[in-house]
Design a protein around this motif. Structure first.
Motif, mmCIF file in Angstrom:
data_model
loop_
_atom_site.group_PDB
_atom_site.id
_atom_site.type_symbol
_atom_site.label_atom_id
_atom_site.label_comp_id
_atom_site.label_asym_id
_atom_site.label_seq_id
_atom_site.Cartn_x
_atom_site.Cartn_y
_atom_site.Cartn_z
ATOM 1 N N ASN A 1 -4.011 -5.609 3.358
ATOM 2 C CA ASN A 1 -3.995 -6.222 2.169
ATOM 3 C C ASN A 1 -5.031 -6.012 1.125
ATOM 4 O OD1 ASN A 1 -2.326 -8.020 3.578
ATOM 5 N ND2 ASN A 1 -3.783 -9.363 4.476
ATOM 6 N N ILE A 2 -5.988 -5.237 1.614
ATOM 7 C CA ILE A 2 -6.929 -4.761 0.603
ATOM 8 C C ILE A 2 -6.878 -3.228 -0.097
ATOM 9 C CG2 ILE A 2 -9.417 -3.775 0.299
ATOM 10 C CD1 ILE A 2 -10.235 -5.932 2.293
ATOM 11 N N ALA A 3 -6.061 -2.426 0.795
ATOM 12 C CA ALA A 3 -6.007 -1.089 0.472
ATOM 13 C C ALA A 3 -4.669 -0.845 -0.464
ATOM 14 C CB ALA A 3 -6.029 -0.040 1.482
ATOM 15 N N ILE A 4 -3.526 -1.449 0.025
ATOM 16 C CA ILE A 4 -2.051 -1.072 -0.329
ATOM 17 C C ILE A 4 -2.099 -1.773 -1.903
ATOM 18 C CG2 ILE A 4 0.250 -1.669 -0.448
ATOM 19 C CD1 ILE A 4 -0.049 -1.594 2.781
ATOM 20 N N PRO A 5 -2.386 -2.927 -2.387
ATOM 21 C CA PRO A 5 -2.384 -3.430 -3.631
ATOM 22 C C PRO A 5 -3.556 -2.734 -4.496
ATOM 23 C CG PRO A 5 -2.712 -5.459 -2.246
ATOM 24 C CD PRO A 5 -2.942 -4.051 -1.302
ATOM 25 N N TYR A 6 -4.599 -2.125 -3.981
ATOM 26 C CA TYR A 6 -5.539 -1.156 -4.864
ATOM 27 C C TYR A 6 -4.454 0.025 -4.905
ATOM 28 C CZ TYR A 6 -9.073 2.006 -6.076
ATOM 29 O OH TYR A 6 -9.915 2.826 -6.841
ATOM 30 N N ILE A 7 -3.773 0.724 -4.237
ATOM 31 C CA ILE A 7 -3.002 1.918 -4.259
ATOM 32 C C ILE A 7 -1.814 1.660 -5.487
ATOM 33 C CG2 ILE A 7 -1.528 3.648 -3.346
ATOM 34 C CD1 ILE A 7 -3.351 3.387 -0.628
ATOM 35 N N GLU A 8 -1.219 0.526 -5.354
ATOM 36 C CA GLU A 8 -0.271 0.173 -6.095
ATOM 37 C C GLU A 8 -0.647 0.051 -7.753
ATOM 38 O OE1 GLU A 8 2.566 -2.210 -3.023
ATOM 39 O OE2 GLU A 8 1.364 -3.314 -4.617
ATOM 40 N N ALA A 9 -1.810 -0.460 -7.759
ATOM 41 C CA ALA A 9 -2.543 -0.745 -8.950
ATOM 42 C C ALA A 9 -3.050 0.636 -9.952
ATOM 43 C CB ALA A 9 -3.848 -1.930 -9.086
ATOM 44 N N THR A 10 -3.644 1.366 -8.766
ATOM 45 C CA THR A 10 -4.062 2.653 -9.430
ATOM 46 C C THR A 10 -3.044 3.631 -9.709
ATOM 47 O OG1 THR A 10 -4.764 3.659 -7.150
ATOM 48 C CG2 THR A 10 -6.303 2.421 -8.586
ATOM 49 N N ILE A 11 -2.041 3.566 -8.916
ATOM 50 C CA ILE A 11 -0.656 4.566 -8.915
ATOM 51 C C ILE A 11 0.418 3.761 -9.100
ATOM 52 C CG2 ILE A 11 0.661 6.633 -7.729
ATOM 53 C CD1 ILE A 11 -1.955 6.982 -6.269
ATOM 54 N N PRO A 12 0.703 3.523 -10.452
ATOM 55 C CA PRO A 12 1.835 2.358 -10.637
ATOM 56 C C PRO A 12 3.287 2.964 -10.302
ATOM 57 C CG PRO A 12 0.677 2.552 -12.393
ATOM 58 C CD PRO A 12 0.060 3.660 -11.687
ATOM 59 N N GLU A 13 3.460 4.247 -10.319
ATOM 60 C CA GLU A 13 4.845 4.843 -9.882
ATOM 61 C C GLU A 13 4.687 5.387 -8.518
ATOM 62 O OE1 GLU A 13 5.823 7.455 -12.911
ATOM 63 O OE2 GLU A 13 5.962 6.035 -14.462
ATOM 64 N N VAL A 14 4.228 4.874 -7.561
ATOM 65 C CA VAL A 14 3.889 5.268 -6.333
ATOM 66 C C VAL A 14 5.439 5.295 -5.395
ATOM 67 C CG1 VAL A 14 2.948 3.290 -5.291
ATOM 68 C CG2 VAL A 14 2.715 5.431 -4.002
ATOM 69 N N TYR A 15 6.052 4.114 -6.012
ATOM 70 C CA TYR A 15 7.704 3.929 -5.259
ATOM 71 C C TYR A 15 8.632 4.466 -6.023
ATOM 72 C CZ TYR A 15 4.558 0.470 -2.932
ATOM 73 O OH TYR A 15 3.421 -0.208 -2.155
ATOM 74 N N THR A 16 8.421 4.933 -7.350
ATOM 75 C CA THR A 16 9.675 5.551 -7.891
ATOM 76 C C THR A 16 9.512 7.103 -8.223
ATOM 77 O OG1 THR A 16 8.277 5.055 -10.137
ATOM 78 C CG2 THR A 16 9.870 3.304 -9.041
#
Length: 353
Positions: free
Chosen positions: A219-234
């Motif tokens: 819950n701490i690490a995954i939202p941080y990665i999504e915020a710093t790398i916005p296109e991690v899923y695309t």
């Protein structure tokens, strides 16, 4: 005895009566007077018989008063008697009886050195007897303190609780209980402080970092990665994986051209197993200060961080440009499909092949 002037005629009459000559009787009187004078400590007979009477009376008076001194007729002073030779030998033997068994060389039988050595030895013994008691008490206190800390109670609080519970056990017995019978010592602690288990748990956890669960780390690490790398899923040039280990959770994100990765991975297979060689890292053995995960992976705020706000403006402008190109029918960069946050928890890791 008293000698007077009338003693000589009486002696002469007695001598004449017995048939002896007057010369021999006079010599006997002189010898008797000389003998008495020597016994009184005088070198020669006194000139007058009255002085002898005065000295004899003075000695009798001193003996009656309990004064152990003689009266000197010459200086008219009280002089102490001479010490007998036996007393001096007794005083020497008093010191030598200690030195003969415990000293060596001249300090063993030489009186002066033996006396000095024995005096110093007796002083050290006197001091050591008190130091021994002091050191024993310090040892008992240290042992009781160590045993009380094993139960989570400091020494001073433990002694205070014993007094409050009216438990009168001295430190010597407490230290022996802690060494030879720990169960009895625990019973004493239980009686004095019934909540010692709670105190021990608090003491054991003091200074230790709070361990987090895997869910809390996610819950701490995954939202941080999504915020710093916005296109991690695309973005098709990004691969991410997650591994749970004994010490925590490891998150890896690989970015680069897929063709270059396919060329490098056969040469460096350890990169596919979440292991980066040291020569690929700058200062890999550096020691960093440990920071709590919630503080290290704090979500950036555009209103407070100007650099992150400028970065997000560029990302939104690029995404808007891509949408406009797609609306006009122009060629755009390919996108990954079917990848979301749940992809972190897939059993199969993401690969470049």
């Amino acid at each position: 005895l008293e000698v007077s002037r009338s003693a000589a005629p009486a002696a002469s009459h007695a001598a004449s009566a017995s048939g002896t000559s007057g010369v021999f009787s006079m010599a006997g009187v002189v010898a008797a007077a000389t003998f008495l004078a020597r016994r009184r400590g005088s070198k020669r007979a006194p000139a007058h018989g009255s002085a002898v009477v005065m000295q004899a009376k003075a000695e009798v008076w001193n003996q009656d008063k309990g004064i152990p001194f003689n009266y000197d007729t010459k200086s008219l002073k009280l002089t102490p008697p001479k010490r007998p030779k036996r007393a001096m030998e007794r005083r020497k033997s008093m010191w030598l009886k200690y030195s003969l068994d415990n000293m060596h060389k001249r300090r063993r039988n030489c009186y002066r050195l033996a006396r000095q050595a024995v005096m110093q030895a007796l002083k050290r013994k006197y001091r050591s007897r008190r130091l021994f008691k002091r050191e024993r008490r310090q040892l008992w206190i240290q042992r009781v303190s160590n045993n009380s800390k094993l139960h989570g109670i400091p020494y001073n609080q433990f002694i205070c609780k014993l007094k409050e519970a009216n438990i009168n056990i001295n430190r010597k017995i407490l230290s022996q209980l802690g060494i030879y019978d720990r169960a009895v010592f625990t019973n004493v602690v239980q009686t004095a402080a019934p909540n010692w288990k709670e105190l021990k748990e608090i003491e054991d956890n003091k200074g230790k970092k709070e361990l987090m669960t895997v869910e809390e780390l996610d819950n701490i690490a995954i939202p941080y990665i999504e915020a710093t790398i916005p296109e991690v899923y695309t973005d098709p040039t990004i691969r991410f994986n997650r591994q749970v280990k004994d010490w925590g959770v490891e998150y890896t994100i690989d970015v680069g051209d897929p063709e270059e990765w396919r060329d490098q991975l056969p040469k460096l297979p350890e990169l596919a197993n979440f292991q980066l060689p040291d020569h690929m890292l700058n200062n890999s053995r550096r020691q960093l200060e440990e920071i709590p995960p919630a503080q290290r992976f704090r979500l950036p705020d555009e209103s407070k961080d100007s650099k992150y706000a400028a970065f997000m403006d560029k990302v939104r402008a690029f995404q808007k440009d891509e949408e406009e190109k797609e609306a006009r029918g122009e060629a755009i960069r390919p996108k990954k499909e079917g990848v979301s946050r749940e992809s972190w928890f897939d059993d199969e890791p993401q690969t470049w092949f």
